[in-house]
Design an enzyme around this catalytic site. Structure first.
Site, PDB file in Angstrom:
ATOM      1  N   ASP A  91      55.514  48.211  45.633  1.00  0.00           N
ATOM      2  CA  ASP A  91      55.110  49.014  46.607  1.00  0.00           C
ATOM      3  C   ASP A  91      56.185  49.735  47.028  1.00  0.00           C
ATOM      4  OD1 ASP A  91      56.671  47.409  48.044  1.00  0.00           O
ATOM      5  OD2 ASP A  91      55.181  46.671  49.520  1.00  0.00           O
ATOM      6  N   SER A  92      56.257  50.694  47.873  1.00  0.00           N
ATOM      7  CA  SER A  92      57.227  51.423  48.156  1.00  0.00           C
ATOM      8  C   SER A  92      58.302  51.012  49.227  1.00  0.00           C
ATOM      9  CB  SER A  92      56.697  52.996  48.605  1.00  0.00           C
ATOM     10  OG  SER A  92      56.089  52.872  49.755  1.00  0.00           O
ATOM     11  N   GLY A  94      57.183  51.110  52.404  1.00  0.00           N
ATOM     12  CA  GLY A  94      56.894  51.755  53.487  1.00  0.00           C
ATOM     13  C   GLY A  94      56.164  50.757  54.399  1.00  0.00           C
ATOM     14  N   PHE A  95      55.262  50.111  53.872  1.00  0.00           N
ATOM     15  CA  PHE A  95      54.692  49.154  54.983  1.00  0.00           C
ATOM     16  C   PHE A  95      55.304  48.085  55.583  1.00  0.00           C
ATOM     17  CE2 PHE A  95      51.728  45.665  55.802  1.00  0.00           C
ATOM     18  CZ  PHE A  95      50.722  46.303  56.561  1.00  0.00           C
ATOM     19  N   GLN A 188      46.772  58.527  52.906  1.00  0.00           N
ATOM     20  CA  GLN A 188      46.696  58.464  54.317  1.00  0.00           C
ATOM     21  C   GLN A 188      45.554  58.878  54.952  1.00  0.00           C
ATOM     22  OE1 GLN A 188      47.519  55.666  55.590  1.00  0.00           O
ATOM     23  NE2 GLN A 188      49.306  54.902  54.194  1.00  0.00           N
ATOM     24  N   GLY A 215      45.858  52.883  54.734  1.00  0.00           N
ATOM     25  CA  GLY A 215      45.706  52.892  56.285  1.00  0.00           C
ATOM     26  C   GLY A 215      44.187  52.189  56.439  1.00  0.00           C
ATOM     27  N   ASP A 265      45.547  44.317  46.234  1.00  0.00           N
ATOM     28  CA  ASP A 265      46.359  43.329  46.200  1.00  0.00           C
ATOM     29  C   ASP A 265      46.229  42.678  47.937  1.00  0.00           C
ATOM     30  OD1 ASP A 265      47.721  45.842  47.711  1.00  0.00           O
ATOM     31  OD2 ASP A 265      48.978  44.125  48.499  1.00  0.00           O
ATOM     32  N   CYS A 303      34.821  25.885  39.020  1.00  0.00           N
ATOM     33  CA  CYS A 303      36.226  26.331  38.832  1.00  0.00           C
ATOM     34  C   CYS A 303      36.898  25.708  37.755  1.00  0.00           C
ATOM     35  CB  CYS A 303      36.938  26.451  39.939  1.00  0.00           C
ATOM     36  SG  CYS A 303      38.632  27.028  39.849  1.00  0.00           S
ATOM     37  N   CYS A 305      40.198  25.804  37.069  1.00  0.00           N
ATOM     38  CA  CYS A 305      41.670  25.547  37.587  1.00  0.00           C
ATOM     39  C   CYS A 305      42.104  24.091  37.567  1.00  0.00           C
ATOM     40  CB  CYS A 305      41.688  26.457  38.713  1.00  0.00           C
ATOM     41  SG  CYS A 305      41.885  25.455  40.241  1.00  0.00           S
ATOM     42  N   CYS A 308      40.818  21.821  40.486  1.00  0.00           N
ATOM     43  CA  CYS A 308      39.301  21.596  40.405  1.00  0.00           C
ATOM     44  C   CYS A 308      38.997  20.672  39.051  1.00  0.00           C
ATOM     45  CB  CYS A 308      38.556  22.888  40.488  1.00  0.00           C
ATOM     46  SG  CYS A 308      38.618  23.850  41.715  1.00  0.00           S
ATOM     47  N   HIS A 334      44.385  27.434  42.532  1.00  0.00           N
ATOM     48  CA  HIS A 334      42.965  27.488  42.870  1.00  0.00           C
ATOM     49  C   HIS A 334      42.546  29.014  43.331  1.00  0.00           C
ATOM     50  CE1 HIS A 334      38.858  27.208  43.613  1.00  0.00           C
ATOM     51  NE2 HIS A 334      38.858  27.525  44.892  1.00  0.00           N
TER      52      HIS A 334
HETATM   53 ZN    ZN Z   1      39.953  25.887  41.147  1.00  0.00          ZN
END
Ligand code: ZN
Length: 366
Positions: A91-92, A94-95, A188, A215, A265, A303, A305, A308, A334
């Site tokens: 990211d820049s 900015g946020f 924006q 925004g 994101d 799931c 992962c 799980c 997870h």
């Molecule tokens: Zn999982």
């Protein structure tokens, strides 16, 4: 060629695509885990990649303060520094800088701010933001933008949008073209579609490799965000990736993919993993809750992962109650797997022309 983007299938406004950077291909729609300070919190890069992730998001603000962009460049760039061989979007800054509120001053040239770490003074201009991302070696650089808090009066949003446009032009000019690397412009205009539509031709004319919608998802209702997306997304070029910044909850992602967004994101899956919240196909669970204490069942039986397939809800609950680091690691793994699976399911739904039905089945869910 900067970065490649190809739309491979369409279903209504939704698209399945392929983004190609210097560090490989990324299937879209995609959720990018946050590697804010050069690490996805509580995860090794190998474990992040095991969820299927091929792109993460690094943070200019945090990395410029510590350990410093020049230092990372001298050590071979961010990919090497954090041992992540796949793509990185930065990211820049900015946020984060804007959210410093009392500690920053915005001017035409850029923004000056005091570090939250030691109070020292920094200046972030569009040119410096792009230079930092160049030093980090980002595959995708973001233009510096100004974002106003929500809700903001129309005049404030308009002024901010105009400044963002001037900064976008300076960011674009400062960007060093090289193969496999690109720069995205940030759009924006808050929740005012007419402001958005007024600014988009100028942004497209600057010739960015992709377009990010800033925004939104800053506190407005989900339906407001969807209504704005319905009005503005069709104005973006078909052949370039569209990135909805900072979004969001699973149901936000589904509604936005339905409306033609390709990239996301959000802090939610990783932060929730450290605060005992788990996203599952049965809804969101608080693993701190005592009702899990005797439950031998897996967190989410569908799931694949490690959390799980190898542990029970009772054990995860115990780890969290005991404040064990492994609890945060397993829940983060997870949650990222849940988000990756959600994106994969949407990709399949677009391929089989059933994204509208998929989205309908998600309505009302968090
Ligand atoms: Zn999982």
């Amino acid at each position: 060629m900067s970065i490649g983007f190809e739309v491979l299938a369409r279903d209504g406004a939704a698209r399945r695509g392929r983004l190609t950077t210097a560090h490989g291909d990324v299937g879209t729609p995609v959720f990018m885990p946050l590697a804010t300070t050069g690490t996805v919190k509580a995860m090794t890069p190998e474990d992040v990649a095991a969820t299927g992730a091929r792109i993460v998001l690094g943070n200019t603000y945090h990395l410029m303060l510590r350990p410093g962009a020049e230092r990372i460049a001298a050590l071979g760039g961010l990919h090497r520094f954090m041992n992540w061989p796949h793509s990185i979007l930065t990211d820049s800054g900015g946020f984060q800088v804007m959210s410093l509120a009392a500690r920053r001053t915005i001017a035409e040239a850029g923004v000056t701010f005091r570090s939250h770490l030691d109070g020292s003074l920094y200046e972030l201009t569009p040119e410096r933001a792009v230079e930092i991302q160049y030093l980090l070696g980002a595959d995708i650089t973001m233009a510096l933008d100004e974002c106003v808090a929500y809700p903001a009066p129309r005049e404030a949003v308009e002024k901010s949008m105009e400044l963002t446009m001037r900064w976008a032009e300076r960011s674009r000019r400062a960007f060093v073209e090289r193969p496999g690397h690109g720069i995205f412009g940030i759009w924006q205009g808050g929740t005012y579609p007419d402001l958005r539509l007024r600014s988009v031709p100028g942004l497209i004319e600057m010739g960015f490799d992709g377009y990010a919608i800033g925004g939104l998802a800053v506190g407005e209702e989900q339906q407001t965000m969807f209504t704005v997306l319905d009005a503005i997304v069709p104005a973006l070029p078909e052949g370039r990736p569209r990135y909805l910044m900072g979004v969001g909850k699973p149901s936000d992602l589904v509604g936005a993919v339905l409306r033609g967004i390709d990239m996301f994101d959000c802090v939610l899956p990783t932060r929730s993993g450290r605060t005992a919240q788990a996203f599952t196909r049965q809804g969101t669970l608080n693993m701190r809750n005592a009702r899990h204490a005797d439950d031998p069942a897996p967190l989410d039986p569908e799931c694949g992962c490690p959390a799980c397939t190898q542990y029970s809800r009772a054990y995860l609950h115990h780890l969290i109650r005991a404040g064990e680091i492994l609890g945060a690691m397993l829940l983060t793994a997870h949650n990222l797997q849940y988000y990756a699976d959600l994106m994969a399911a949407m990709l399949q739904a677009i391929e089989s022309s059933s994204i509208a039905a998929f989205a309908a089945s998600f309505e009302g869910k968090e």
